[in-house]
Design a protein around this motif. Sequence first.
Motif, PDB file in Angstrom:
ATOM      1  N   LEU A 203       0.875  -1.244  -0.057  1.00  0.00           N
ATOM      2  CA  LEU A 203       0.021  -0.045  -0.013  1.00  0.00           C
ATOM      3  C   LEU A 203       0.843   1.170  -0.077  1.00  0.00           C
ATOM      4  O   LEU A 203       0.421   2.158  -0.265  1.00  0.00           O
ATOM      5  N   LEU A 207       0.556   4.957  -2.371  1.00  0.00           N
ATOM      6  CA  LEU A 207       0.582   6.278  -1.702  1.00  0.00           C
ATOM      7  C   LEU A 207       1.885   7.026  -2.513  1.00  0.00           C
ATOM      8  O   LEU A 207       1.834   8.082  -2.591  1.00  0.00           O
ATOM      9  N   PRO A 233     -10.519  -7.992   3.369  1.00  0.00           N
ATOM     10  CA  PRO A 233      -9.750  -7.281   4.399  1.00  0.00           C
ATOM     11  C   PRO A 233      -8.697  -6.267   3.543  1.00  0.00           C
ATOM     12  O   PRO A 233      -8.783  -5.065   3.753  1.00  0.00           O
ATOM     13  N   ARG A 236     -10.779  -3.465   1.730  1.00  0.00           N
ATOM     14  CA  ARG A 236     -11.169  -2.415   2.644  1.00  0.00           C
ATOM     15  C   ARG A 236      -9.961  -1.561   2.899  1.00  0.00           C
ATOM     16  O   ARG A 236      -9.901  -0.387   3.084  1.00  0.00           O
ATOM     17  N   ALA A 237      -8.696  -2.294   3.057  1.00  0.00           N
ATOM     18  CA  ALA A 237      -7.556  -1.429   3.355  1.00  0.00           C
ATOM     19  C   ALA A 237      -7.231  -0.701   2.511  1.00  0.00           C
ATOM     20  O   ALA A 237      -6.762   0.447   2.528  1.00  0.00           O
ATOM     21  N   ALA A 240      -9.248   2.345   2.601  1.00  0.00           N
ATOM     22  CA  ALA A 240      -8.866   3.307   3.820  1.00  0.00           C
ATOM     23  C   ALA A 240      -7.575   3.938   3.783  1.00  0.00           C
ATOM     24  O   ALA A 240      -7.389   4.974   4.355  1.00  0.00           O
ATOM     25  N   ALA A 241      -6.632   3.271   2.896  1.00  0.00           N
ATOM     26  CA  ALA A 241      -5.144   3.947   2.750  1.00  0.00           C
ATOM     27  C   ALA A 241      -5.343   4.826   1.800  1.00  0.00           C
ATOM     28  O   ALA A 241      -4.422   5.677   1.467  1.00  0.00           O
ATOM     29  N   GLY A 242      -6.495   4.915   0.772  1.00  0.00           N
ATOM     30  CA  GLY A 242      -6.382   6.069   0.011  1.00  0.00           C
ATOM     31  C   GLY A 242      -6.440   5.580  -1.694  1.00  0.00           C
ATOM     32  O   GLY A 242      -6.382   6.633  -2.658  1.00  0.00           O
ATOM     33  N   GLU A 276     -19.742  -2.746   3.137  1.00  0.00           N
ATOM     34  CA  GLU A 276     -18.647  -2.221   4.220  1.00  0.00           C
ATOM     35  C   GLU A 276     -17.633  -1.083   3.436  1.00  0.00           C
ATOM     36  O   GLU A 276     -17.645  -0.017   3.997  1.00  0.00           O
ATOM     37  N   GLY A 279     -19.776   2.239   3.591  1.00  0.00           N
ATOM     38  CA  GLY A 279     -19.677   2.696   5.023  1.00  0.00           C
ATOM     39  C   GLY A 279     -18.598   3.416   5.065  1.00  0.00           C
ATOM     40  O   GLY A 279     -18.377   4.545   5.407  1.00  0.00           O
ATOM     41  N   ILE A 280     -17.419   2.730   4.851  1.00  0.00           N
ATOM     42  CA  ILE A 280     -16.112   3.348   5.136  1.00  0.00           C
ATOM     43  C   ILE A 280     -16.073   4.538   4.268  1.00  0.00           C
ATOM     44  O   ILE A 280     -15.372   5.577   4.678  1.00  0.00           O
ATOM     45  N   VAL A 283     -17.665   7.519   5.624  1.00  0.00           N
ATOM     46  CA  VAL A 283     -16.634   8.101   6.685  1.00  0.00           C
ATOM     47  C   VAL A 283     -15.601   9.047   6.302  1.00  0.00           C
ATOM     48  O   VAL A 283     -15.182  10.198   6.785  1.00  0.00           O
ATOM     49  N   LEU A 284     -15.015   8.571   5.055  1.00  0.00           N
ATOM     50  CA  LEU A 284     -13.988   9.446   4.560  1.00  0.00           C
ATOM     51  C   LEU A 284     -14.491  10.446   3.488  1.00  0.00           C
ATOM     52  O   LEU A 284     -13.417  11.088   2.660  1.00  0.00           O
TER      53      LEU A 284
END
Lengths: 289, 289, 289, 289
Positions: A203, A207, A233, A236-237, A240-242, A276, A279-280, A283-284
């Motif tokens: 990941l 970035l 997983p 989702r990561a 979450a990491a962008g 999921e 939802g995430i 949030v972001l």
Amino acid sequence: MKDVSAQDLAGNLRRVARTSDDQRTVVRIGPATFGDDRTFTVIAGPCTVESRDQVIDIARAVKSRGATMLRGGAFKPLTFPYRSEKMFELGMEGLRYLHEAGRVAGLPIVTEVTDLRRVGEMSELADMLQIGARNMQNFPLLEEVGRVGKPVLLKRHFGASVRDWLGAAEYLVHNGTSDVVLCERGIVAPHTHVPTSRFIVDLQAVLAAKELSHLPVIVDPSHSTFKRTFVAPIARAALAAGADGIILDVHPVPEQAAVDPLQALSYDAFGTLMTELRGIAGVLGRQVA
Amino acid sequence: MKDVSAQDLAGNLRRVARTSDDQRTVVRIGPATFGDDRTFTVIAGPCTVESRDQVIDIARAVKSRGATMLRGGAFKPLTFPYRSEKMFELGMEGLRYLHEAGRVAGLPIVTEVTDLRRVGEMSELADMLQIGARNMQNFPLLEEVGRVGKPVLLKRHFGASVRDWLGAAEYLVHNGTSDVVLCERGIVAPHTHVPTSRFIVDLQAVLAAKELSHLPVIVDPSHSTFKRTFVAPIARAALAAGADGIILDVHPVPEQAAVDPLQALSYDAFGTLMTELRGIAGVLGRQVA
Amino acid sequence: MKDVSAQDLAGNLRRVARTSDDQRTVVRIGPATFGDDRTFTVIAGPCTVESRDQVIDIARAVKSRGATMLRGGAFKPLTFPYRSEKMFELGMEGLRYLHEAGRVAGLPIVTEVTDLRRVGEMSELADMLQIGARNMQNFPLLEEVGRVGKPVLLKRHFGASVRDWLGAAEYLVHNGTSDVVLCERGIVAPHTHVPTSRFIVDLQAVLAAKELSHLPVIVDPSHSTFKRTFVAPIARAALAAGADGIILDVHPVPEQAAVDPLQALSYDAFGTLMTELRGIAGVLGRQVA
Amino acid sequence: MKDVSAQDLAGNLRRVARTSDDQRTVVRIGPATFGDDRTFTVIAGPCTVESRDQVIDIARAVKSRGATMLRGGAFKPLTFPYRSEKMFELGMEGLRYLHEAGRVAGLPIVTEVTDLRRVGEMSELADMLQIGARNMQNFPLLEEVGRVGKPVLLKRHFGASVRDWLGAAEYLVHNGTSDVVLCERGIVAPHTHVPTSRFIVDLQAVLAAKELSHLPVIVDPSHSTFKRTFVAPIARAALAAGADGIILDVHPVPEQAAVDPLQALSYDAFGTLMTELRGIAGVLGRQVA
């Protein structure tokens, strides 16, 4: 960034390097959008197109659960030259099925091209051409695909640096395509670290690529982890990491997939994951599409 | 799992291997809980305890933003035997400041022990002892720490397999500690893949360790990435992938941190991250604590 | 061997796997012999063909010092699509110069083919075609080169397993070439291990490939180490470990080489190395040719 | 050298960095000499001391075939805390047997110390203390061993950079030992590259360490390759590449070795290897001792 120098950015990455913080390439293919910072785009479909009925069924299933693009392999590179009866390859016939499925479901399609002699005919049917990991530095192929001008999904080789990866993207853009989406699909890691049979998702490379370049970057949690319980997983990561999106293997009966049966998600598992992800994303300040 | 065999699980990982799906070790240290599947626990604090005032200030800041445990280095292993004036080490004095800061803020503390001769005196002040990555296979140290019976945070060596890591945990449990929390802090990766100066976070190892063992597993996004802009993305990814928590460097003026100034988060950045983590946790039916 | 299973050997490596201890493929190209267990074959020449005079001069120089085959790049893959004035590419013109130089010096020639559309015309001039590391899994190229039936030098990708490498060799043999020589040129290794700028030579892969397969295996100490002072030590090590030969960059004025000036050996350094190799070969009951 | 900066050499590697081309530390221990550029020194013996008779027999066998130093494990670090009946550990009793065997055969001895509390008593019997790979950055142990002032064999951790390795050597010298011999024993490599079960020998690190430092550097072909048929080839390669020596496992009945039975050489195989090494050394103007 250690492996990309200022000299590279100015001299060698003339078109893909970011020159200001807000410089972003947004790639739009029908309902699918990559790189607008707000959208997390989900490409889903079978690893391999197995039949007309199969791919139409999958296209409808992933569309109804929120995917905005359809994937499917018509030509699949294999480590060995022998195919088992089950690991057949439909080739152009498979691509026509994928094309039809995309139209039925209202989804643009992406498929891998491995032979530069097929770029022309494949680009007539595909909305986006994928350069697979093994061909990341097949420069004549990059040149041919670049010249077509269609959007390209460029996977990172499992042994390639971020520098090599951006260099390959530069070939594409230099030859005529401005719509390049990068895709991280795992790197070779020391054997003692490998709890599963394939590659470690990096990941930090996602970035890094986004800091160095204005191109969108997505993640392939299926072909990297090669293990079904790890796919959601890591998906989702990635969000979450962008990352700007993911590309996933989905199959009605995953254990019976013709190729790579260990990694595909069932329709149900895909649906749960999409919930999921929505939802995430919320949030972001983002949305799944 | 490729590098952990059934024979290892039965014969060598007698105490840390999971023998049923719902077997879980839950480690509770005051307000901090690791491994109950619901809680995502945040440990925060300075890389190095620099002064009494500093660590009390940080303790209050991270507590008020939602951390439930305080970290701080009193004894820091360095690659070279020479310390610059700035990279001083407060040793037991630093640990006493950390202990006081924890009591003032109502946070249990964790600190690294590097010398087996100090295990006794350090365990009187620390609520949890950390085995650093470089000492992961320092077996006499593991034995001494295990015998104390206090909770232990066991970091994975950057060159160690999941098998080696669980073997080290087995030493701890075999010697008397049942409360072991595993911590992924990045692996060495092929140089051509490294866009930053340190280690690649291996989230698949987190998933593998949780499948193979009943112990909780957290992630250290600070000492792995070694790059401030990567810390929050990797922290969010750790939660999204299913880790049981994170351990983070936080500093009032990150650029002025005595050790590792490139990676610490400011109070504001930490607060923003905590808000994001709470949102993501809520989506996944979990809570940040 | 961990990454090549008995099933692979029987089912997927049908033609390249050894089925008895003394099964050996010996590839003979004029004065150059690969794989007879007695000969250590030295291929030498410029990284890139820079001019007619240059390559003829080098051909004579390496021939007089004991090389039995001439290398030279006519088409060079580059990480970025931009060539500096100095890094020009002579293409087919360069190959004709190489061909002429080979005839003048009495050396067969090997050159890299990167584009499957050039396989036909290049195979008319080259005695051996090289598949470069980046194209090791470019399967359409392997098929085209295999069909020509000429000897092939197959470099291992820096991120490829021994299994992947032998799989690529199987493609070549399956399509019609029986004369395949494998070439180890270094692997990506954890960044913290890399004292130089490139790849770690994996001599254990040479040993493994020779145990698993009947094909000859040589080593490229130039493009792996990328560091002049390391080339001769690694060349000697390759012989001492049991490789069937080496392929080396030699240049009259190494610092002025158009491409990769850091790694080429001068004529004198090459001569000294050849003397050492002859001595070591004699000790081991072998000969340099 | 990429991972060791000029600043490291001047500021952090104050005692182990070379400051001129001909600066060399020569470590002499009775008949064994390390680092004089002429001698290739062979340390041989059992992985583990199994009995008094065994180690005396091995000492005589390796001495008669040309080894000048005896190795033997008295305290062996194991990945898991459980020892099978066969993998017993004789501890100080084993060290006394090794000491006696060394005196009987006229060979100095080297053994690994894993617990800093035993440094004193072990240094009374051992002529050289070994820091194992896993303890390379166990700094309190390095300090204790450094203070004793005896020669030290410092193995490189399989996940450590050359920079980390030299930093550990600096700890030893800074604390009082001037006689440090470095030992390469293989690095973790991408799983896809690993044809055997252990580590890839990094001969380029040997070359790099010798360029950067004045300390001698040897290679361990046994614990790196972990595969008997690879030991002699890698031992010869180490000599050919310029290492100052090797350390080898030798056992009268290798398949029955208590620990690591896959890698030890028989007396005959060791004798054959020594003959080859003497021949290669002669060619290179060196001698085996």
